[in-house]
Design an enzyme around this catalytic site. Structure first.
Site, PDB file in Angstrom:
ATOM      1  N   ASP A  96      12.524 -22.784  48.644  1.00 49.12           N
ATOM      2  CA  ASP A  96      11.935 -24.126  48.714  1.00 49.12           C
ATOM      3  C   ASP A  96      10.663 -24.171  49.569  1.00 49.12           C
ATOM      4  OD1 ASP A  96      14.097 -25.291  47.243  1.00 49.12           O
ATOM      5  OD2 ASP A  96      15.315 -25.090  49.034  1.00 49.12           O
TER       6      ASP A  96
ATOM      7  N   ASP B 206      17.209 -25.957  51.746  1.00 47.58           N
ATOM      8  CA  ASP B 206      17.883 -25.115  52.735  1.00 47.58           C
ATOM      9  C   ASP B 206      17.057 -23.882  53.073  1.00 47.58           C
ATOM     10  OD1 ASP B 206      18.145 -23.841  50.361  1.00 47.58           O
ATOM     11  OD2 ASP B 206      20.254 -23.310  50.593  1.00 47.58           O
TER      12      ASP B 206
ATOM     13  N   ASP C 174      16.915 -30.002  46.970  1.00 47.53           N
ATOM     14  CA  ASP C 174      17.464 -28.794  46.371  1.00 47.53           C
ATOM     15  C   ASP C 174      18.968 -29.054  46.202  1.00 47.53           C
ATOM     16  OD1 ASP C 174      17.802 -26.091  45.617  1.00 47.53           O
ATOM     17  OD2 ASP C 174      18.383 -25.589  47.662  1.00 47.53           O
TER      18      ASP C 174
END
Length: 1205
Positions: A861, A857, A495
């Protein structure tokens, strides 16, 4: 007829979804049950054990196939590559209790409407419902459709008008009772598994059953010491596993416990508003949300009022999200289709916290219960933890095959043993030298020798040590078996925001514009106040911030923007009377120190909230004593498209590129004046968002984390692919990729754009080369992206990376699926990706045989973290609970450490497996040679080899830490590979040769005699006499079948060989620390070798007597040392020059034309030979209907508003 029966016997659950299952109908037969019961008794419980391990066999043995409608048992099979079987009993829900409660009859109007799945499930006239429960979800039999359907949620086919009409006034008490009985309680109930259940489940593992068999056999042979040792090791192993499972069960229980204890207000159609325990909620109930904070106990559709919700539990990012009511539209389309991909803005997800509920005027906030229990968003997350995706790792499949080979070898040994002892009996007038039961025990012994019972413990130690080392680095693991998978990773997805770049966004500057184009940049670093104007008003009011307990909260970007204005936020009181402004509206005011602001404040009347699909947000505001305005902010390209063309500067595209290519995050602002006479509710989003006036660009800085570049350089130098998956702007992503080193300076970036024509089924895809040029801007030298029109031929020869957006990825997946693998081979930058697209992309990489790691994080995700082979979360939020690894250090430094430890653990597992296999074969060879003479090793000899040598080596050999450098190749991922097999086979053959030579030579020695109990020299005559002294005579006679020169020779050769094999198999560089740095292991080897040589040369009669050894001449002992040394030297040379010679194996592969069969390697080779790839400056079209057949994956639970601006 046959085909009809086959179709009615089989169906699909969750068709097309990730957890798709096949379901088969079966009917229990009494005669089969009786036969199975008899089999269980006669097999002494072995048959039920086999049925426990093989659920499908249980069903096939007890039942006969039938249609699902008649079935009382269903067999379930997953449709993935694992094809896991399970079975469930079909249960009945009886509704007779409701008959007495409110006179429910088959003709009752409540259950005659067959539009409702609940009514279709009720079998009339007996009023009962067939159901099954699979992975916590209840399914009922739909009598009309003839299939099992999920219950506990509203039907997807409902229109928004139907939801408002049918559920807008609540349910009657009778409807609630029916739904409560059929749908079950609204609980996410994760019971704490009792210790005894965990214990039984662990003990019934096939290997522990084998250990139990081994221990029973050893006790019968009086081999108590090692049996106790194995029991202790097994108890410790089982206790640790049960403790870990219990801890996970307790943690998960506490995580969901609060969900089940919420009191909510529910409006009934006749009963009015009443407080209710959340466990009694049913789909269709009407929730009344007050202004108090409340944790959502279910998924609900907001139908009246608006809410501000903290979705941190699902997204990992505690940013308030505004939810708007579902509009009542006259359309026959399902409500989700009406709202498009952005239907989630109307849904309050279970587990999220409603921090503010605001009704329209004096009205209350109302929401219809959409899903309950495990059907909800939180329930889905908990189910993913309870039923994780199985891990398909070749190591474990190879280990099973290897064990089967050992079992086959053991079977040969058993037959050999029986033949030897029977033939021995024939030589002695058909009288067996051993009782038949002893011969059987010896034959069974061969199994426990060939298949070492200590193998699972030995394999686990390396993973435990690696887990401990990771914990010291702040990396926590909830799935230890995945550590070895880390050693195979060759592609890592990252990410961007919060992972590669810093979390915080700093305002860098503001670029206003007027009719003449862009003006001078206003720098926030200068400290100058922002001059009053529409731009200042837009920054002060166009946001989704809320005031909670006197503190302004919301999206960090909104917060930074609002703080830059130095304005204040307040809520209007009851005495607030301005035309068109409701009481308790959000009001922003200039601070007292501000000057030259002609308005007292701005009231925010209405918000059209931000969504990832729309990439913008709009607010309607009222200046106190001034105009009514609409402000928009969002992605620059989107905002500009809604503006009057003459207000957008001609240099818009180039200026935007200047900043995005430097890694800045850019958002655009626009506004328009509204007629003050229009009522706010009459203004639709479409009407408001037209003919806007472009105001300018807000430029925010998002810096790389210090650790990002060196970590990516380390990964790339180790030939590990790095990929960026972000929700941010594509050009910003390209720049971050260049600055971070993901794309090097001499590599090209090719932009792929795919578009879908909404009016027809056609789609197009084009390739353009992105060129980096230099340009002077404001006296500074900056980079910006430019699309090359002409491409020199030599550009095709260099390496390149593809960059594309989430929209293009979606179009390619649907219309150009044949091109997708080609694109993914060089696809590095994926921008504007939704959470569902992130998961889909990870899955597509896995289809190409990549071992995929995902690092995020925790914000948006979660789906990708779960989907990847290895998910690493940099967030400690609840969302990361589904990720196998969580790093306390919030940067990507954890990735190389994890890969290094994974490689070390993988190599350790191979070393241990090879060592345990060769050790068992050494003992196996020795025992079979002694059986030839109807001899054997004594219990103490076995104990010394098993406990003092092998067990200690097994515990200490795995202590090697990971090597400090990542090398550009991975360790072998397969146990059954030529180098590994050759290593094991060569060592077994060398050991076999050495044992045979020793066994044969000892019988040809001049001092050899079967009746002698010592062959020591005359010099050691006293020792010889001691050896045959009367005190020892009884022991010699009792062990006469064991004590022999062959026994002594074989035992010394086998024992010392086990130590030497440990040295040979203990690998160091390039994946583990050198062996000499494993000080405990080296010390153990020195002590073991010293003790063995001491026993060999010590001439201590009592020691020899205890170990059932015979004294041999010193010269013979020297011969043994020479044989062992020769074996060690040859084995070491072969291991180092052949087995570990990577260059040699690569040359052999080239010589025989061997090429990798991994899909990504096949595609790489094909593309290298294709001169037309990539097709630069070309556009392909897809007009064929079959182009639309592609299916794109979506994960609705985790979609939220990350990085969209």
């Amino acid at each position: 007829m046959g085909n009809h029966f086959k179709n009615s016997q089989r169906a699909l659950l969750h068709e097309g979804e990730e957890d798709e299952m096949e379901i088969f109908g079966y009917r229990t037969q009494c005669c089969r049950k009786i036969l199975c019961l008899a089999g269980s008794i006669f097999s002494l419980g072995i048959l039920p054990l086999v049925f426990y391990w093989r659920p499908a066999w249980h069903v096939w043995a007890h039942c006969v196939p039938c249609s699902l409608q008649e079935a009382d048992v269903v067999l379930l099979k997953t449709t993935d590559e694992f094809q896991t079987y399970s079975w469930k009993k079909v249960m009945w829900i009886y509704m007779s209790a409701l008959n007495s409660a409110f006179g429910l009859t088959p003709g009752h109007p409540l259950i005659t409407d067959e539009e409702d799945i609940i009514n279709r499930a009720i079998r009339k006239p007996d009023l009962k419902v067939r159901c099954i429960k699979v992975q916590k979800i209840r399914y009922v039999w739909d009598n009309l459709e003839g299939q099992f359907q999920k219950i506990g949620c509203l039907e997807d086919c409902l229109t928004s008008a139907k939801i408002h009409l049918k559920f807008g006034s609540g349910l009657t008490r009778e409807e609630q009772e029916i739904r409560r009985l059929i749908c079950g309680p609204n609980t996410i109930d994760v019971e704490i598994t009792p210790i005894w259940k965990l214990l039984i489940k662990e003990v019934l593992n096939p290997f522990y059953i084998f250990q139990l068999f081994s221990v029973c056999l050893w006790f019968s042979e009086d081999y108590k010491e090692y049996a106790f040792a194995i029991i202790i090791m097994s108890i410790i192993s089982i206790a640790l596993t049960v403790y870990d499972l219990r801890e996970q069960s307790v943690k998960l229980h506490h995580l969901v416990e609060s969900h089940n204890n919420v009191t909510v207000s529910v409006r009934g159609r006749k009963a009015g508003v009443q407080d209710l325990e959340s466990c009694f909620l049913v789909p269709g109930d009407l929730l009344i949300l007050t202004g108090n904070k409340v944790q959502m106990p279910c998924d609900a559709i907001l139908i009246d009022g608006s809410c501000v919700v903290d979705e941190g539990m699902l997204t990992g990012e505690s940013i308030p999200v505004t939810k708007t009511p579902l509009p009542e539209m006259d359309s026959s389309a399902p409500w989700k289709m009406q709202s498009g991909s952005d239907y989630k803005r109307h849904v309050l997800f279970c587990g999220t916290e409603v921090i503010q509920a605001k009704g329209a005027g004096a009205a209350t906030v109302k929401a219809v219960v959409l899903q309950t229990g495990f059907n909800t968003a939180k329930g889905d997350l908990v189910r993913s933890i309870l039923y994780p995706k199985p891990m398909n790792f070749k190591l474990y499949r190879d280990a099973t095959r290897f064990l089967l080979c050992l079992v086959g070898t053991a079977t040969i040994g058993m037959i050999y043993t029986l033949c030897v002892y029977v033939l021995s009996g024939l030589k002695h007038d058909f009288i067996l030298q051993e009782p038949p039961e002893e011969v059987v025990k010896k034959a069974l012994d061969v199994i426990t020798i060939a298949v070492p019972p200590a193998l699972p413990a030995a394999l686990t130690t390396g993973i435990i040590y690696a887990q401990r080392r990771l914990k010291k680095r702040g990396i926590f693991c909830i799935s230890p078996q995945r550590i070895t998978v880390c050693g195979q990773l060759n592609l890592i997805c990252f990410d961007k925001t919060g992972t590669l770049t810093k979390d915080g966004l700093d305002l860098w500057g503001l670029m206003p514009c007027d009719r003449n184009g862009f003006q001078e940049v206003h720098s926030f670093a200068s400290g100058k106040a922002l001059p009053w104007g529409p731009l200042c008003a837009a920054m002060a009011s166009c946001h989704s911030l809320i005031l909670l307990d006197g503190v302004v909260q919301g999206d960090p970007l909104d917060l930074k923007m609002f703080e830059a204005t130095t304005w204040e936020m307040d809520i209007s009181g009851d005495n607030f009377h301005i035309k068109g402004v409701p009481a308790h509206a959000m009001v922003v005011k200039p601070c007292k120190t501000a000057s030259q602001v002609p308005v007292e404040g701005i009231a925010i009347l209405h918000q059209f909230p931000f969504s990832s699909a729309l990439q913008r947000m709009t607010v309607i505001v009222q200046e106190m004593g001034g105009d009514r305005l609409a402000f928009m902010k969002g992605a620059p390209e989107r905002v500009a498209s809604f503006c009057q063309p003459e207000t957008v500067p001609t240099s818009f595209a180039s200026e935007l590129q200047i900043y995005t290519t430097q890694g800045f995050r850019v958002i655009a602002l626009a506004y328009k004046k509204l007629e003050i006479d229009h009522h706010i509710t009459a203004l639709t989003r479409e009407k408001v968002e037209t003919d806007l006036i472009f105001l300018g660009l807000l430029i925010l800085e998002n810096q790389l984390k210090e650790e990002t570049k060196p970590v990516l350089e380390e990964l790339i130098s180790a030939w590990i692919r790095t990929v960026m998956i972000t929700g941010d702007n594509l050009q910003t992503a390209i720049t971050v990729a260049r600055r971070s080193g993901m794309v090097s300076e001499n590599q090209k970036v090719i932009l792929i754009e795919a578009n879908e024509n909404s009016r027809s089924s056609s789609a197009s895809i084009s390739w353009k080369l992105v060129e980096e040029k230099k340009r002077i801007v404001y006296g500074n030298q900056d980079n910006y992206i430019n699309i090359r029109e002409e491409v020199p031929g030599n550009d095709r020869e260099g390496s390149y990376h593809f960059a594309l957006s989430g929209k293009s990825f979606q179009v390619i997946s649907q219309h150009f699926s044949s091109l997708l693998p080609k694109i993914l081979i060089n696809g590095t930058i994926f921008a504007r990706m939704s959470p569902g697209q992130k998961s889909s992309l990870v899955e597509e990489f896995q289809k190409l045989d990549y071992f995929v790691g995902m690092c995020g994080d925790g914000a948006n995700d979660c789906g990708a973290l779960k989907m990847a082979h290895v998910g690493i979360s940099l967030s400690e939020q609840e969302a990361s609970v589904a990720s196998p690894f969580t790093s306390k250090t919030p940067n990507i430094e954890c990735i190389p450490h994890l890969i290094k430890e994974g490689r070390a653990a993988l190599v350790t597992s191979f070393c241990m497996f090879k060592y345990m296999a060769v050790y068992s074969m050494i003992q196996y060879i020795g025992v079979l040679l002694l059986y030839w003479k109807t001899n054997n090793l004594s219990n103490y000899q076995f104990l010394f080899q098993d406990l003092a040598i092998t067990t200690v080596i097994g515990v200490t050999m795995s202590l090697n830490g990971a090597y400090s450098k990542l090398v550009p190749f991975r360790p072998a991922g397969r146990l059954i590979s030529p180098p590994q097999l050759l290593s094991v086979i060569l060592n077994i053959l060398l050991s076999l040769a050495m044992h045979i030579v020793g066994f044969v030579l000892v019988q040809r020695q001049p001092w050899y005699s079967v009746k002698m109990h010592s062959a020591c020299t005359v010099k050691n005559e006293s020792i010889s006499k001691l050896t045959v002294s009367p005190t020892a005579q009884e022991k010699i006679e009792s062990n006469s079948a064991i004590t022999s020169f062959e026994n002594t020779t074989v035992w010394f050769l086998g024992t010392i060989n086990c130590i030497m094999v440990a040295v040979i198999f203990s690998k160091g560089k390039p994946f583990r620390q050198p062996t000499y740095k494993n000080y405990i292991f080296v010390l153990v080897l020195i002590i073991q070798l010293g003790v063995c040589l001491f026993i060999l040369f010590a001439d201590i009669p009592e020691l020899y007597r205890r170990l059932d050894l015979l004294c041999t001449p010193v010269l013979w002992r020297v011969y043994l040392v020479i044989m062992l040394s020769s074996n060690f030297f040859v084995s070491l040379v072969v291991e180092e020059t052949i087995i570990e010679n990577r260059a040699l194996w690569m040359a052999i592969k080239r010589c025989f034309g061997y090429q990798s069969k991994s899909q990504y390697r096949i595609w790489q080779r094909a593309l290298a030979k294709d001169p037309s790839w990539p097709p630069l400056n070309q556009t392909f079209y897809c007009d064929l209907p079959e182009c639309d057949r592609g299916v794109s994956y979506s994960n609705p639970v985790f979609e939220s508003n990350e990085e969209q601006l």
